[in-house]
Design a protein around this motif. Structure first.
Motif, short mmCIF file in Angstrom:
data_model
loop_
_atom_site.label_atom_id
_atom_site.label_comp_id
_atom_site.label_asym_id
_atom_site.label_seq_id
_atom_site.Cartn_x
_atom_site.Cartn_y
_atom_site.Cartn_z
N HIS A 123 0.87 -1.18 0.00
CA HIS A 123 0.00 0.00 0.00
C HIS A 123 0.90 1.23 0.00
O HIS A 123 1.76 1.36 0.88
CB HIS A 123 -0.91 0.02 1.23
CG HIS A 123 -1.82 -1.17 1.30
ND1 HIS A 123 -3.12 -1.13 0.84
CD2 HIS A 123 -1.62 -2.42 1.77
CE1 HIS A 123 -3.69 -2.31 1.03
NE2 HIS A 123 -2.79 -3.11 1.58
N THR A 152 -3.00 -0.64 -2.99
CA THR A 152 -3.41 0.76 -2.85
C THR A 152 -2.29 1.67 -3.33
O THR A 152 -1.14 1.47 -2.95
CB THR A 152 -3.70 1.11 -1.37
OG1 THR A 152 -4.69 0.23 -0.86
CG2 THR A 152 -4.18 2.55 -1.23
N SER A 174 -8.38 -3.42 -1.35
CA SER A 174 -8.06 -2.34 -2.28
C SER A 174 -8.87 -1.09 -1.97
O SER A 174 -10.01 -1.18 -1.53
CB SER A 174 -8.35 -2.79 -3.72
OG SER A 174 -8.12 -1.74 -4.62
N THR A 175 -8.25 0.07 -2.20
CA THR A 175 -8.96 1.32 -2.13
C THR A 175 -8.72 2.07 -3.44
O THR A 175 -7.83 1.74 -4.19
CB THR A 175 -8.48 2.21 -0.95
OG1 THR A 175 -7.11 2.55 -1.17
CG2 THR A 175 -8.61 1.49 0.37
N GLU A 220 -2.28 5.55 -3.23
CA GLU A 220 -3.11 6.69 -2.82
C GLU A 220 -2.29 7.98 -2.80
O GLU A 220 -1.17 8.01 -2.28
CB GLU A 220 -3.69 6.43 -1.43
CG GLU A 220 -4.78 7.39 -1.01
CD GLU A 220 -6.13 7.04 -1.59
OE1 GLU A 220 -7.00 7.92 -1.62
OE2 GLU A 220 -6.32 5.88 -2.00
#
Length: 204
Positions: free
Chosen positions: A126, A165, A200-201, A167
């Motif tokens: 992530h 992820t 997951s995002t 982000e």
């Protein structure tokens, strides 16, 4: 399940550290565990030396500081990198950590005769980047796409690790910190699902 959260920022009171702490709090609230690798506070040496080159060439075994970091990753189910964006990439401290720790023979096996073997296919990753600029700036110049190519694909896909992820938390210098802190805690709560798989995002 256990997460390793790696942070690269010299100030312990920074938003970067606050986001890492909130991710950890979310992980714990979901019934899992975490540890933080604070690269600046721990004094990790990011310089890729002649000795590291010998490790890459499989002429030497990794030094103790690298073995410690590899063991941290080995005992974790997922890896979370939290860092401010410096010059449209990660800080040199974190890049140097990757340069030295993700070594030939551990993260991958490469030889002129044997080709490439990706050795981190089990690892979920992530990436949480904290950006001062707004999303329009990143979109207009293609910065976020360039970062994903360099980091998500160029580093982790090369080793076989799955980036779950990626982000980008934008406007970090103009938005209220709580906006990003709340998002970080929500991410931590969702990091592992009921089956123990990293979740997951959607990237910003």
């Amino acid at each position: 399940m256990h997460a390793l959260i790696v942070v690269a920022h010299p100030e312990s009171t920074s938003l970067t550290h606050g986001i890492a702490a909130r991710i950890g709090a979310g992980v714990v609230s979901a019934g899992h565990s975490f540890e933080v690798a604070d690269l600046a506070a721990e004094g990790f040496d990011p310089r890729f030396s002649e000795g590291d080159l010998a490790v890459h060439r499989r002429q030497e075994t990794p030094p103790r500081d690298v073995l410690v970091e590899q063991a941290r990753i080995d005992r974790s189910d997922t890896l979370v990198l939290v860092y401010p964006v410096y010059w449209w990439s990660m800080p040199a401290l974190m890049k140097g950590w990757i340069d030295r720790v993700f070594s030939n023979g551990w993260a991958f096996d490469f030889g002129l005769d044997t080709g490439l073997e990706k050795k981190l296919r089990h690892l979920k990753v992530h990436l949480i980047a904290i950006a001062g600029a707004d999303l329009r700036t990143y979109a207009r110049h293609g910065y976020f796409g360039a970062m994903k190519t360099q980091i998500d694909h160029g580093i982790f896909d090369y080793c076989g690790a799955k980036v779950v992820t990626s982000e980008l938390l934008v406007d970090s210098e103009t938005q209220a910190p709580e906006i990003h802190l709340a998002a970080a805690q929500a991410l931590g709560k969702k990091l592992f699902g009921a089956t123990g798989q990293a979740q997951s995002t959607t990237a910003a």
